[in-house]
Design an enzyme around this catalytic site. Structure first.
Site, PDB file in Angstrom:
ATOM      1  N   TYR A 141      95.729  40.518 114.615  1.00 57.91           N
ATOM      2  CA  TYR A 141      95.602  40.058 115.996  1.00 57.91           C
ATOM      3  C   TYR A 141      96.920  40.156 116.765  1.00 57.91           C
ATOM      4  CZ  TYR A 141      90.904  38.028 115.568  1.00 57.91           C
ATOM      5  OH  TYR A 141      89.561  37.823 115.420  1.00 57.91           O
ATOM      6  N   LYS A 191      92.869  41.876 100.308  1.00 58.18           N
ATOM      7  CA  LYS A 191      92.440  43.243  99.998  1.00 58.18           C
ATOM      8  C   LYS A 191      93.617  43.897  99.276  1.00 58.18           C
ATOM      9  CE  LYS A 191      89.575  46.750 100.220  1.00 58.18           C
ATOM     10  NZ  LYS A 191      88.335  46.787  99.426  1.00 58.18           N
ATOM     11  N   ASP A 223      85.930  42.201 100.363  1.00 58.40           N
ATOM     12  CA  ASP A 223      84.567  42.771 100.332  1.00 58.40           C
ATOM     13  C   ASP A 223      83.696  42.031  99.315  1.00 58.40           C
ATOM     14  OD1 ASP A 223      86.279  43.873  98.448  1.00 58.40           O
ATOM     15  OD2 ASP A 223      85.515  45.913  98.603  1.00 58.40           O
ATOM     16  N   ASP A 247      87.996  35.678 110.530  1.00 52.80           N
ATOM     17  CA  ASP A 247      87.123  35.795 111.697  1.00 52.80           C
ATOM     18  C   ASP A 247      85.757  36.344 111.267  1.00 52.80           C
ATOM     19  OD1 ASP A 247      86.375  35.899 114.455  1.00 52.80           O
ATOM     20  OD2 ASP A 247      86.725  38.060 114.395  1.00 52.80           O
ATOM     21  N   ASP A 251      81.830  34.131 110.625  1.00 52.01           N
ATOM     22  CA  ASP A 251      80.572  34.439 111.326  1.00 52.01           C
ATOM     23  C   ASP A 251      79.472  34.672 110.294  1.00 52.01           C
ATOM     24  OD1 ASP A 251      81.703  34.321 113.858  1.00 52.01           O
ATOM     25  OD2 ASP A 251      80.756  36.184 114.541  1.00 52.01           O
TER      26      ASP A 251
HETATM   27  C1  IPM Z   1      86.761  33.182 116.974  1.00 43.85           C
HETATM   28  C2  IPM Z   1      86.515  34.180 118.068  1.00 43.85           C
HETATM   29  C3  IPM Z   1      87.845  34.629 118.654  1.00 43.85           C
HETATM   30  C4  IPM Z   1      88.648  35.278 117.528  1.00 43.85           C
HETATM   31  C5  IPM Z   1      87.731  35.568 119.873  1.00 43.85           C
HETATM   32  C6  IPM Z   1      86.953  34.927 120.989  1.00 43.85           C
HETATM   33  C7  IPM Z   1      89.073  36.017 120.368  1.00 43.85           C
HETATM   34  O1  IPM Z   1      85.761  35.241 117.594  1.00 43.85           O
HETATM   35  O2  IPM Z   1      87.406  32.140 117.245  1.00 43.85           O
HETATM   36  O3  IPM Z   1      86.302  33.406 115.860  1.00 43.85           O
HETATM   37  O4  IPM Z   1      88.463  36.471 117.247  1.00 43.85           O
HETATM   38  O5  IPM Z   1      89.463  34.587 116.917  1.00 43.85           O
HETATM   39 MG    MG Z   2      85.046  34.958 115.618  1.00 46.06          MG
END
Ligand code: IPM
Ligand code: MG
Length: 364
Positions: A141, A191, A223, A247, A251
């Site tokens: 990032y 990784k 992975d 990140d 999710d």
């Molecule tokens: C998260 C989000 C953020 C990230 C975005 C909105 C920049 O996806 O907090 O997981 O990638 O960190």
């Molecule tokens: Mg995210």
């Protein structure tokens, strides 16, 4: 007691879900006798529209004034043009970096009541309860070089996954400390079979582990980890990993809980310990969900559970945190669901109604 809270609602469903958490915050204030001075600031697309900047100086000042930041979401499709100079997400990245919020805690808990309503077999996911510790101010990032340029052979772009040993050490230490307060197992995700930064990560994790002989450390390739989260989610206790891996994996992991709308997070400027206050920003892991914004259907639970984390880590109000978490459980047990987690025979609730139900449960 008196506390200062910065409210940064942001874009899309951000304002709707934060409004529910603020209701819960106020109700907890009355119940436990606290006074909250809540002040709002602009961030993300909303801030770009009004000021040209995704993180105006005034918002940063407000965050610095506060004991903790309650955050919604940023992102708006109108800034999606890949050539755009400024984007809503820049505001979130900048506030994380400027406030040194390097430790992002993302608990993944499968509520018994929701285990039947996901895409997984209930037997596989029941009693899943693990904690992701995502590094938040380094890696892909923020690493330099990060740029895009023209060459005679066409366009090129680069992002860099860069880490210093100090950056790795402090986040791995946070992982060990948190593992100690849970089931004493830490999975370090990397990784290392391919990436140099991961090989340093693994080496530092092994060095830090000498200070934590009581914690079991395992290394897992990212992975493999993505696969294990689906296959044997109960095996995890605490996981620590770099920014981008965290990140993506969180999710994925949110699906175990039934919806991204169920996962809270705390972005902290230090390592949590009992009876200490750490400055932090609290946000649901989901985004601004522009397609459902303004419809009163978004799930506010992730934000309300983020408020519970705010109580626990930034205000040292453990009892209040637990009360909010119990109120959420109670409402789920009573069969109330927003549309993202609804199952057959359940009672459908909008965003506002869900907020009210949790406020009511907190008062009982
Ligand atoms: C998260 C989000 C953020 C990230 C975005 C909105 C920049 O996806 O907090 O997981 O990638 O960190
Ligand atoms: Mg995210």
């Amino acid at each position: 007691m008196k506390f200062k809270i910065a409210q940064l609602s942001g874009d899309g469903i951000g304002p709707e879900v934060v409004a529910q958490a603020v209701k819960v915050l106020k109700a907890a204030g009355s119940k436990f006798g606290h006074e909250f001075d809540i002040r709002s600031g602009l961030i993300g697309g909303a801030a770009i529209d009004r000021t040209g900047s995704a993180l105006p100086e005034e918002t940063l000042k407000l965050a610095r004034w506060s004991d903790a930041v309650l955050f919604g979401a940023v992102g708006d499709p109108k800034f999606d043009d890949p050539r755009a100079k400024v984007r809503p997400e820049d505001g979130l990245l900048a506030i994380r970096k400027k406030l040194k919020l390097f430790a992002n805690l993302r608990p993944v808990k499968v509520y018994d009541e929701l285990a039947d309503g996901t895409v997984f077999k209930p037997d596989v996911i029941k009693n899943t309860d693990f904690l992701f510790v995502r590094e938040l101010t380094g890696g892909l990032y923020f690493g330099k070089p990060k740029k895009r340029w023209e060459t005679s052979a066409g366009r090129k772009a680069v992002d860099s996954m860069a880490y210093s040993e100090q950056e790795i050490e402090r986040i791995v230490r946070a992982g060990f400390e948190l593992a100690r307060s849970r089931k004493s197992k830490l999975t370090s995700v990397d990784k290392a079979n391919v990436l140099e930064s991961s090989r340093l990560w693994r080496q530092v994790a092994i060095e830090v582990s000498k200070d934590y002989p009581d914690v079991l450390l395992e290394h897992m390739l990212v992975d493999t980890c993505a696969m294990r989260i689906m296959l044997t989610p109960r095996d995890f206790d605490v996981l620590v990993t770099e920014n981008t891996f965290g990140d993506i994996l969180t999710d994925e992991a949110s699906m175990l809980a039934g919806s991204m709308g169920m996962l809270p997070s705390a972005s902290l400027a230090g390592v949590p310990a009992k009876n200490t206050k750490i400055f932090g920003l609290y946000e649901p892991i989901h985004g601004s969900a522009p397609t459902i914004a303004g419809k009163d259907i978004a799930n506010p639970i992730a934000t309300i559970l983020s408020l519970a984390m705010l109580f626990r880590y930034s205000l040292n109000l453990a009892e209040e945190a637990l009360a909010v978490e119990n109120a959420v459980s109670k409402v789920l047990k009573a069969g109330h669901r927003t549309c993202d987690i609804i199952g057959s025979g359940k009672k459908s609730a909008g965003t506002n109604e869900m907020g009210d139900l949790i406020v009511k449960a907190l008062g009982e």
